[in-house]
Design an enzyme around this catalytic site. Structure first.
Site, PDB file in Angstrom:
ATOM      1  N   SER A   1      54.680  53.118  20.011  1.00 48.41           N
ATOM      2  CA  SER A   1      54.489  54.524  19.636  1.00 48.41           C
ATOM      3  C   SER A   1      55.676  55.070  18.851  1.00 48.41           C
ATOM      4  O   SER A   1      55.573  56.132  18.239  1.00 48.41           O
ATOM      5  CB  SER A   1      54.276  55.389  20.886  1.00 48.41           C
ATOM      6  OG  SER A   1      53.215  54.874  21.645  1.00 48.41           O
TER       7      SER A   1
ATOM      8  N   ARG B   1      42.776  26.580  36.253  1.00 48.17           N
ATOM      9  CA  ARG B   1      44.198  26.736  35.950  1.00 48.17           C
ATOM     10  C   ARG B   1      45.030  26.010  37.002  1.00 48.17           C
ATOM     11  O   ARG B   1      44.529  25.636  38.054  1.00 48.17           O
ATOM     12  CB  ARG B   1      44.568  28.216  35.877  1.00 48.17           C
ATOM     13  CG  ARG B   1      44.347  28.964  37.158  1.00 48.17           C
ATOM     14  CD  ARG B   1      44.478  30.464  36.993  1.00 48.17           C
ATOM     15  NE  ARG B   1      45.859  30.889  36.922  1.00 48.17           N
ATOM     16  CZ  ARG B   1      46.317  32.044  37.441  1.00 48.17           C
ATOM     17  NH1 ARG B   1      45.490  32.880  38.051  1.00 48.17           N
ATOM     18  NH2 ARG B   1      47.572  32.382  37.337  1.00 48.17           N
TER      19      ARG B   1
ATOM     20  N   GLU C   1      52.632  46.351  38.878  1.00 43.56           N
ATOM     21  CA  GLU C   1      53.620  45.514  38.192  1.00 43.56           C
ATOM     22  C   GLU C   1      53.146  45.127  36.783  1.00 43.56           C
ATOM     23  O   GLU C   1      53.937  45.111  35.848  1.00 43.56           O
ATOM     24  CB  GLU C   1      53.887  44.255  39.023  1.00 43.56           C
ATOM     25  CG  GLU C   1      54.629  43.141  38.322  1.00 43.56           C
ATOM     26  CD  GLU C   1      56.092  43.432  38.051  1.00 43.56           C
ATOM     27  OE1 GLU C   1      56.624  44.372  38.649  1.00 43.56           O
ATOM     28  OE2 GLU C   1      56.687  42.710  37.241  1.00 43.56           O
TER      29      GLU C   1
ATOM     30  N   HIS D   1      57.848  29.051  35.809  1.00 46.01           N
ATOM     31  CA  HIS D   1      57.560  29.649  34.504  1.00 46.01           C
ATOM     32  C   HIS D   1      57.101  31.096  34.693  1.00 46.01           C
ATOM     33  O   HIS D   1      57.610  32.011  34.038  1.00 46.01           O
ATOM     34  CB  HIS D   1      56.494  28.832  33.769  1.00 46.01           C
ATOM     35  CG  HIS D   1      55.916  29.521  32.570  1.00 46.01           C
ATOM     36  ND1 HIS D   1      56.609  29.696  31.402  1.00 46.01           N
ATOM     37  CD2 HIS D   1      54.706  30.106  32.369  1.00 46.01           C
ATOM     38  CE1 HIS D   1      55.860  30.347  30.524  1.00 46.01           C
ATOM     39  NE2 HIS D   1      54.700  30.617  31.090  1.00 46.01           N
TER      40      HIS D   1
ATOM     41  N   THR E   1      43.383  53.569  28.126  1.00 44.70           N
ATOM     42  CA  THR E   1      43.911  52.545  27.223  1.00 44.70           C
ATOM     43  C   THR E   1      43.244  52.668  25.861  1.00 44.70           C
ATOM     44  O   THR E   1      43.898  52.561  24.819  1.00 44.70           O
ATOM     45  CB  THR E   1      43.679  51.147  27.801  1.00 44.70           C
ATOM     46  OG1 THR E   1      44.031  51.169  29.182  1.00 44.70           O
ATOM     47  CG2 THR E   1      44.509  50.113  27.088  1.00 44.70           C
TER      48      THR E   1
ATOM     49  N   HIS F   1      49.447  44.802  40.894  1.00 43.59           N
ATOM     50  CA  HIS F   1      48.760  45.435  39.783  1.00 43.59           C
ATOM     51  C   HIS F   1      49.601  46.484  39.078  1.00 43.59           C
ATOM     52  O   HIS F   1      49.730  46.437  37.862  1.00 43.59           O
ATOM     53  CB  HIS F   1      47.353  45.928  40.105  1.00 43.59           C
ATOM     54  CG  HIS F   1      46.615  46.073  38.811  1.00 43.59           C
ATOM     55  ND1 HIS F   1      46.100  44.993  38.158  1.00 43.59           N
ATOM     56  CD2 HIS F   1      46.468  47.121  37.993  1.00 43.59           C
ATOM     57  CE1 HIS F   1      45.638  45.388  36.989  1.00 43.59           C
ATOM     58  NE2 HIS F   1      45.836  46.675  36.866  1.00 43.59           N
TER      59      HIS F   1
ATOM     60  N   HIS G   1      41.787  41.487  41.629  1.00 44.75           N
ATOM     61  CA  HIS G   1      42.358  40.139  41.527  1.00 44.75           C
ATOM     62  C   HIS G   1      41.753  39.215  42.576  1.00 44.75           C
ATOM     63  O   HIS G   1      42.041  38.030  42.584  1.00 44.75           O
ATOM     64  CB  HIS G   1      43.869  40.198  41.737  1.00 44.75           C
ATOM     65  CG  HIS G   1      44.584  40.968  40.670  1.00 44.75           C
ATOM     66  ND1 HIS G   1      45.046  40.377  39.523  1.00 44.75           N
ATOM     67  CD2 HIS G   1      44.892  42.281  40.556  1.00 44.75           C
ATOM     68  CE1 HIS G   1      45.629  41.295  38.767  1.00 44.75           C
ATOM     69  NE2 HIS G   1      45.532  42.462  39.365  1.00 44.75           N
TER      70      HIS G   1
ATOM     71  N   LYS H   1      44.789  55.369  23.864  1.00 40.98           N
ATOM     72  CA  LYS H   1      46.055  54.992  23.235  1.00 40.98           C
ATOM     73  C   LYS H   1      45.801  54.172  21.966  1.00 40.98           C
ATOM     74  O   LYS H   1      46.419  54.413  20.929  1.00 40.98           O
ATOM     75  CB  LYS H   1      46.920  54.186  24.213  1.00 40.98           C
ATOM     76  CG  LYS H   1      47.320  54.987  25.430  1.00 40.98           C
ATOM     77  CD  LYS H   1      48.456  54.348  26.187  1.00 40.98           C
ATOM     78  CE  LYS H   1      49.770  54.524  25.498  1.00 40.98           C
ATOM     79  NZ  LYS H   1      50.327  55.850  25.619  1.00 40.98           N
TER      80      LYS H   1
ATOM     81  N   TRP I   1      53.097  31.813  40.916  1.00 38.44           N
ATOM     82  CA  TRP I   1      53.981  32.982  40.951  1.00 38.44           C
ATOM     83  C   TRP I   1      53.450  34.057  41.897  1.00 38.44           C
ATOM     84  O   TRP I   1      54.185  34.943  42.310  1.00 38.44           O
ATOM     85  CB  TRP I   1      54.205  33.557  39.555  1.00 38.44           C
ATOM     86  CG  TRP I   1      53.180  34.557  39.113  1.00 38.44           C
ATOM     87  CD1 TRP I   1      51.983  34.292  38.537  1.00 38.44           C
ATOM     88  CD2 TRP I   1      53.257  35.986  39.225  1.00 38.44           C
ATOM     89  NE1 TRP I   1      51.315  35.453  38.288  1.00 38.44           N
ATOM     90  CE2 TRP I   1      52.063  36.511  38.694  1.00 38.44           C
ATOM     91  CE3 TRP I   1      54.215  36.870  39.718  1.00 38.44           C
ATOM     92  CZ2 TRP I   1      51.804  37.879  38.659  1.00 38.44           C
ATOM     93  CZ3 TRP I   1      53.933  38.240  39.675  1.00 38.44           C
ATOM     94  CH2 TRP I   1      52.744  38.730  39.146  1.00 38.44           C
TER      95      TRP I   1
ATOM     96  N   TYR J   1      51.421  46.867  34.810  1.00 43.62           N
ATOM     97  CA  TYR J   1      51.621  48.020  33.925  1.00 43.62           C
ATOM     98  C   TYR J   1      53.092  48.275  33.693  1.00 43.62           C
ATOM     99  O   TYR J   1      53.481  48.773  32.632  1.00 43.62           O
ATOM    100  CB  TYR J   1      50.902  49.253  34.473  1.00 43.62           C
ATOM    101  CG  TYR J   1      49.414  49.043  34.421  1.00 43.62           C
ATOM    102  CD1 TYR J   1      48.780  48.903  33.193  1.00 43.62           C
ATOM    103  CD2 TYR J   1      48.658  48.898  35.566  1.00 43.62           C
ATOM    104  CE1 TYR J   1      47.438  48.644  33.118  1.00 43.62           C
ATOM    105  CE2 TYR J   1      47.300  48.633  35.499  1.00 43.62           C
ATOM    106  CZ  TYR J   1      46.704  48.504  34.272  1.00 43.62           C
ATOM    107  OH  TYR J   1      45.370  48.235  34.196  1.00 43.62           O
TER     108      TYR J   1
ATOM    109  N   SER K   1      67.634  45.078  42.192  1.00 41.33           N
ATOM    110  CA  SER K   1      68.127  45.368  40.848  1.00 41.33           C
ATOM    111  C   SER K   1      67.158  46.266  40.089  1.00 41.33           C
ATOM    112  O   SER K   1      67.559  47.252  39.470  1.00 41.33           O
ATOM    113  CB  SER K   1      68.347  44.049  40.116  1.00 41.33           C
ATOM    114  OG  SER K   1      68.384  44.265  38.735  1.00 41.33           O
ATOM    115  N   SER K   2      65.860  45.928  40.149  1.00 37.70           N
ATOM    116  CA  SER K   2      64.876  46.743  39.432  1.00 37.70           C
ATOM    117  C   SER K   2      64.830  48.161  39.961  1.00 37.70           C
ATOM    118  O   SER K   2      64.704  49.118  39.195  1.00 37.70           O
ATOM    119  CB  SER K   2      63.475  46.148  39.575  1.00 37.70           C
ATOM    120  OG  SER K   2      63.437  44.888  39.024  1.00 37.70           O
TER     121      SER K   2
END
Lengths: 178, 529
Positions: free
Chosen positions: B272, B454, B259, B80, B332, B257, B307, B335, B145, B261, B173-174
């Site tokens: 925006s 979790r 990632e 998932h 942040t 991390h 983390h 924004k 993950w 963002y 690919s990315s």
């Protein structure tokens, strides 16, 4: 004026791939430099003849652990010793191979509090080499160490822990490759 | 704002239409085709990843083990996460970038169209391979993950090698997609389109692309180390051989991390664009918005160890990572302040894209605030690995990334298809999603604070009521996405014809071309003043 070409960007990618691997030695170097992670340095290389013995006494506790699915008896002969700063002391750790096959073990040390790790000097340690054990062998393994006089005043007690890993399969593979 | 380019190249377009049949999609180098394929791919992945969440929530509907084996449950939570991150969110953003960036900066196509085709067509193969591991001996990836070593090395199922290769392919690919975006934005802006006139969506994607280029190779590096540990006898993460499992977490989160963002910045860009349109005001504080994104991107490289507060870091490390993390709240906050100020005293209307954008601002702020709670190292020891963390990152990813994508799809769908969607059905989709989402993720805060861990298929009785509410919310949220599919199909089949500029307050080059956007746009660059 507009100069973004794919090649430099690809080079950045290659460099960052390399940087990922560079993090491996950087991590070890940084931990060693900062004395964090509880890792102790290798064998003490400098001369020990002029190490002064002070009156300050520090307690050293020994802990032994196994890695997850290992069930070999592995214990320190003494669980706690008091040493003077600079005093050279030998302690023994006893391990038994309960299986009927030869095995190879590797002990990995860790010191707590990690701040004390750089001040625990090992002159000789069974963790410096892999230990081969015959079937059913019981082995007493020595550790010789002293505590540096630069140990911060507030540390009165430190714990040295060894975790034992079974590295037999890895060693076997190398033997086969040879 | 621009000259009448649309008419000029309308004539030019004849004879350059798309090829017919399947080869159109296999060999296309057209940014619009590739964007469409990316978006459809990500929608399919959303449903696959969502059905896995369905399995998870069905098992957690009641305490006890009733539907699936714990081992399979572990595979479900892992897949998932992987599918939603790498299959749904990231390809959706690349799809939006493909469709919109050339049209927003007045370019005829992406700068590297063949690379573009390759970077899309890697993905179906990568995900087929990754999902095929579920049918292999020993099952698929079951280590979460984040695939922490040694769970993913010493104790991993044999299929992990396929997982590693799949990650390599997605990473490639990315990276190709990101290189394409950077080269396009830097080289192909229309005359007069200076950096500080660029639409915010392009700005956020430019920064995202640099983040991707910087950290995806590190991910490739860490999975390569895993591969070597598993097959070639190295000991990067094996303490018995001189390595260190904590090293894995450091290298992983050095990628991980930035990632997170990568998964939110393009949504910032979409919001925006959408808020000024429906508030009929210019974006408040454009410059500060740009600087805030850059600040967030730079800071994202020095916060990774938040983390891992509980791995036994020294105090100095905890303090350093705690303060740098809390520092991210500043840009942040800038924004969020600017979005609210854009709406302040605007003549707002509440079409579906605007509803999603407003929900984004409110719910993302909730996710950000729980993030600040988690950033406090001393209390993180209580929150770590509880459902509080699950609540936090779902609050930033679902109403953050995914609502951003929904806002974008509803906002630009008239431009892509030339048809208007059914506004009342779309609003129905929004409200069911909104209620379902909050029903799902809000109670997770409470069970998390009460100590529910979790990634466990069972829980003590005292969490039963909240978990039942969460599961009902999850079923509601998941099912409501079928409404979305229905809206899409209805739009394409029988939507009313959309005008060139369907939104009264919309500005930007993409609204100067007809709807649907012709196969080739801006063959002659427009002039921007």
């Amino acid at each position: 004026m507009n100069v973004a070409r794919p090649l430099p960007l690809v080079l950045i990618c290659v460099a960052m791939f390399g940087f990922g691997f560079l993090l491996v030695p950087l991590y070890s170097v940084f931990c060693e430099w900062a004395g964090i992670n509880g890792k102790t340095a290798g064998a003490y290389q400098e001369s020990t003849t002029d190490v002064k013995i002070e009156d300050r006494i520090v307690k050293i506790q020994f802990i032994s652990n196994h890695n997850a699915n290992l069930r070999w008896p592995f214990k320190p002969a003494e669980e706690q010793v008091s040493v003077k700063i600079g005093e050279r002391r030998q302690v023994m750790f006893v391990v038994t191979n309960p299986t009927n096959l030869p095995v190879v073990a590797q002990a990995v040390p860790s010191v707590s509090p990690s701040e004390a790790a750089p001040f625990l000097h090992k002159i000789e340690c069974f963790c410096f080499q892999q230990q081969e054990l015959f079937a059913g062998e019981k082995k007493a393994m020595p550790l010789v160490f002293f505590i540096d006089s630069d140990l911060p005043e507030h540390i009165k007690k430190l714990t040295l822990s060894y975790t034992l890993f079974d590295v037999t399969p890895a060693v076997d593979e190398k033997l086969v490759q040879r | 704002m621009t000259t009448q380019v649309a008419d000029v190249e309308h004539g030019h377009e004849n004879g350059h239409g798309p090829a017919t049949g399947i080869t159109r999609w296999l060999f296309t180098t057209n940014h619009k085709d590739i964007g469409t394929m990316y978006l459809i791919f990500s929608l399919v992945m959303l449903f696959i990843g969502g059905s896995m969440a369905f399995v998870i929530r069905a098992e957690l509907f009641q305490p006890g083990l009733q539907l699936v084996e714990p081992a399979f449950f572990n595979q479900m939570i892992t897949m998932h996460g992987l599918i939603m991150v790498f299959g749904a969110v990231m390809p959706a953003f690349v799809g939006l970038a493909n469709w919109m960036i050339p049209m927003m900066i007045g370019a005829p196509d992406m700068a590297l169209p063949r690379l573009n085709n390759l970077s899309f067509w890697i993905l179906p193969f990568a995900f087929t391979m990754m999902m095929s591991t579920l049918f292999m001996d020993g099952g698929g990836p079951n280590f979460g993950w984040t695939f922490y070593a040694p769970l993913s090395t010493t104790y991993a199922p044999p299929s992990t090698t396929f997982f590693i290769l799949a990650i390599h392919m997605m990473g490639a690919s990315s990276i190709m997609g990101a290189i394409n975006v950077v080269v396009t934005i830097v080289n192909m802006r229309a005359p007069g389109m200076t950096y500080m006139k660029m639409p915010m969506f392009c700005w956020t994607w430019l920064i995202t692309a640099f983040l991707l280029i910087a950290v995806m190779p590190v991910l490739a590096g860490v999975v390569t180390m895993m591969l070597m540990d598993i097959h070639f006898g190295t000991s990067f993460f094996d303490a018995g051989g001189g390595g260190d499992p904590v090293l894995f977490q450091h290298v992983f989160w050095f990628f991980g991390h930035p990632e997170v963002y990568i998964m939110i910045l393009p949504s910032f860009g979409v919001v925006s664009e959408v808020i000024p349109t429906f508030a009929r005001k210019k974006l408040f504080g454009y410059h500060s918005m740009v600087y805030a994104i850059v600040a967030i991107a730079v800071l994202s490289f020095v916060v990774w160890a938040h983390h891992m507060f509980t791995v036994g870091m020294p105090l100095a490390g905890e303090i350093f990572f705690m303060y740098t993390t809390m520092l991210i709240a500043v840009p942040t906050g800038v924004k969020i302040f600017n979005w609210v100020s854009t709406m302040f005293r605007g003549s707002m209307t509440f079409e579906t894209p605007m509803l999603y954008a407003i929900a984004f601002v409110i719910l993302f702020t909730i996710g950000g605030l729980s993030g600040i709670m988690l950033a406090l190292a001393p209390v993180d020891f209580v929150y770590h690995d509880t459902y509080f963390v699950v609540a936090h990152f779902h609050y930033v990813l679902v109403p953050g990334a995914i609502f951003g994508i929904f806002a974008a799809v509803y906002y630009w769908l008239p431009k892509w298809s030339g048809k208007m969607y059914d506004e009342s059905l779309a609003k129905f989709h929004f409200w069911v999603s909104f209620i379902g989402l909050n029903l799902t993720f809000f109670p997770m805060h409470f069970v998390g604070l009460a100590g529910m861990p979790r990634r466990i298929p069972d829980y003590p009785l005292q969490f039963a009521d909240f978990n039942m509410i969460v599961s009902i919310g999850a079923f509601m949220f998941g099912t409501s996405q079928l409404i979305f599919v229905y809206v899409l199909i209805k739009t394409l089949r029988s939507g009313e014809k959309a005008p060139q500029r369907p939104w009264e307050g919309a500005e930007g080059l993409e609204w100067t071309v007809p709807s649907p956007a012709p196969y080739h746009t801006f063959a002659t660059p427009p002039k921007v003043d």
